[in-house]
Each structure stands twice: as C-alpha cells, then as structure tokens.
Design an enzyme around this catalytic site. Structure first.
Site, mmCIF file in Angstrom:
data_model
loop_
_atom_site.group_PDB
_atom_site.id
_atom_site.type_symbol
_atom_site.label_atom_id
_atom_site.label_comp_id
_atom_site.label_asym_id
_atom_site.label_seq_id
_atom_site.Cartn_x
_atom_site.Cartn_y
_atom_site.Cartn_z
ATOM 1 N N CYS A 30 -5.953 1.688 6.189
ATOM 2 C CA CYS A 30 -5.314 0.674 5.349
ATOM 3 C C CYS A 30 -5.769 -0.719 5.741
ATOM 4 O O CYS A 30 -5.259 -1.303 6.705
ATOM 5 C CB CYS A 30 -3.792 0.795 5.438
ATOM 6 N N CYS A 64 -3.051 -3.373 5.580
ATOM 7 C CA CYS A 64 -2.105 -3.306 6.704
ATOM 8 C C CYS A 64 -2.714 -3.869 7.981
ATOM 9 O O CYS A 64 -2.060 -4.580 8.739
ATOM 10 C CB CYS A 64 -1.700 -1.859 6.981
ATOM 11 N N ASP A 65 -3.965 -3.518 8.246
ATOM 12 C CA ASP A 65 -4.528 -3.754 9.583
ATOM 13 C C ASP A 65 -5.694 -4.734 9.645
ATOM 14 O O ASP A 65 -6.135 -5.093 10.736
ATOM 15 C CB ASP A 65 -4.975 -2.409 10.182
#
Length: 314
Positions: free
Chosen positions: A138, A141-142
C-alpha cells in the site's frame, strides 16, 4: 460450547477496522454482537508497522497495537470477540445460519460481513521476510516513510500507475517494474507515469529477490527477454498487483462484482440478502483505507440496528 445451535442478534464476521467499528456501534446499541476474528485477527493492519494517517494518533501507532485498541473498545461495550473462521453460510433461512470452523452452528438475525481483502504478493521468500520492513502492498499507507528515497513498485494496472505517481510526489526516484512490454492500465494512467521524469519504467522485468537483511536495501531484477540481471538500490519495495477480497464463502448467496467484491446498495451497506450487510475492504476496492473501512463499519451497525427495529415492529 454445546452442539445446539446458538442464537444471536448480530453476528460480525471479520476483525479489522470495519468489523470492530461495527461491533462498537452495535454493542453500544445494546445488540450484544458476537464477532468472529477470521484467519487474520486484526486484518491487514496487523502486517502494517507504523500507521500515521489514522486520525487521533498524532504520533502514529503500530498497526497491531491499533487493532488491539479497537478490540478493547468493542469488548468494553459488551462485544463477544471469538477466534474462529466462518467456513459456511446459509442465507436462504431466517434467521441466517452460519458455520464456524466447520462445526459450530450459529443462527443470526443479522450478519455484518467485514472479512476484508488480502493483497496479492509475488511469492518470494525475501518479500515475505521483509514485509513491513520496506516491503508494502500500500503506497498510500506507507509511501510517506520513504520520502526523498529511491523505491520500486511492481504492477501494470491503474492502481500501480496511481501508486507510482503518488510515490513520485514524495520519493526521489521510482522504478516501475512491468512484467510484459505493455501495461494493462488505461491510456491516461500510462501517459501519466511515462511523462513523469521521476518514474523509470523497466519493461519485461521480473523481481528475483528483494535484497536486505533487516530492511530493504535493493531488488535484484531480471529482464525476461534478454536474461540480463540488475541490482536496483532502493529502500522501499511496493507490490501493486491487486487485492483478493475474502468473500468466497458468501458467493452462493451474495451479489459480487467479477473480482469478488460484494455489491452494496449505493449509500448503504445493504446487500441483496435482507439482514446481511457488508462493510470495509470486502466491498470497497477503491479507497481501501483503515479510516474508510471504519466509516462503513459504523454504517453497517446502524443499518443492522434499523433492520432489527423494523422486523421487531412487524
């Protein structure tokens, strides 16, 4: 537990942000929900290390710890959290019949499906070992953890292009590893990555190994036409080859799209079966964030509560 069929008002299947939020709302409404965690208690967030984009955690929080907080909050209001995997359902009967671990039978007036989705992986040992240590499925997300660094992303669809463009905004360089000599992505998305000076597309390229002991240091890639190998110096390795919703067990009864995501009535969490609601990544292939999953979990509990009120008044 005896073999007699147990009866519950609200059964929640799955224990990510969606399932736990549904449990918090349903238990506060006095519905005494029972939640089964599924095979991966806490869901995808348990393989995420730092979560920095969930509101209310100004210093960030580890994914597993955050799910522990969600669980405690659900239990505080009376949710019964149980470990177990739903192996069969019969949605033709009222109340619905659910089988857990192939033996426990439960009748539920309403069912909330929050089984989530699982990222597809390449299947490399090094990818598994370094998951959460530079390997991620992701970018949204990261990606932030790799700002100003060089990264690689695997994939050739719209999502891969979107994530590559997202990474290019914050990273110094993005290698895009495409297995064939063309992409599956729409023309507009292809143009976006091809015209981005920070993105270098490596065609006909497959990953042999993610390099690094405790964190990602690079990736060994091979050109599947020439056999030429090359080591890329990167600190982040993103896999964007798709997700698989964990919805197989409901296929006989619930309407889904061709990828297996559950179809819900727009603006609600209702499925085609009365009294069965779906929330989180099991029905969302667009946003796939913890905060959006939690939002739909809230919706599912409210929808279930209204449904129960309606059938009790009839």
């Amino acid at each position: 537990m005896n073999q007699e069929t147990e009866k519950v008002k609200v059964l929640i299947i799955g224990s990510g942000p969606a399932g736990y939020t549904a449990a918090i709302y349903a238990s506060r409404a006095g519905l005494n929900p029972v939640l089964y965690t599924g095979g991966q208690p806490g869901g995808q967030l348990t393989i995420t290390t730092d979560v920095e984009n969930y509101p209310g955690y100004p210093d960030g929080i580890m994914g597993p710890e955050m799910m522990e907080d969600f669980r405690k909050q659900a239990e505080r209001f009376g949710t019964e959290v149980r470990y177990g995997l739903v192996t069969d359902v019969d949605f033709t009967v009222t109340p619905k019949l659910i089988t857990v671990d192939e033996q426990i039978k439960i009748h539920a007036d309403t069912v909330i499906i929050s089984t989530g989705a699982s990222a597809k992986w390449l299947g490399l040992e090094s990818e598994t070992r370094l998951n959460g240590r530079g390997v991620s499925a992701c970018a949204v997300c990261d990606g932030f953890f790799f700002r100003g660094q060089d990264v690689a992303i695997v994939g050739a669809g719209d999502t891969a292009c979107e994530e590559a463009a997202y990474l290019a905004n914050i990273c110094s360089k993005v290698y895009m590893l495409v297995r064939k000599d063309e992409m599956r992505a729409s023309q507009i998305m292809q143009k976006r990555v091809m015209n981005n000076p920070k993105i270098e597309i490596l065609w006909n390229t497959e990953t042999e190994e993610v390099l690094g002991e405790d964190e990602v240091k690079g990736a060994r890639v091979v050109n599947n036409k020439t056999g030429e190998k090359r080591d890329l110096e990167i600190s982040g390795f993103f896999v964007a080859i798709g997700h698989q919703p964990n919805t197989e067990v409901f296929k006989k009864f619930i309407h889904m799209d061709e990828a297996g995501y559950i179809k819900t009535v727009p603006g609600s969490t209702k499925t085609n079966v009365e009294g069965v609601f779906a929330c989180g990544d099991a029905q969302d292939n667009v946003y796939r964030q913890a905060v959006t999953a939690a939002g739909t979990g809230c919706m599912a509990a409210l929808d279930a509560e209204r449904y129960l009120a309606e059938i009790e008044n009839h």
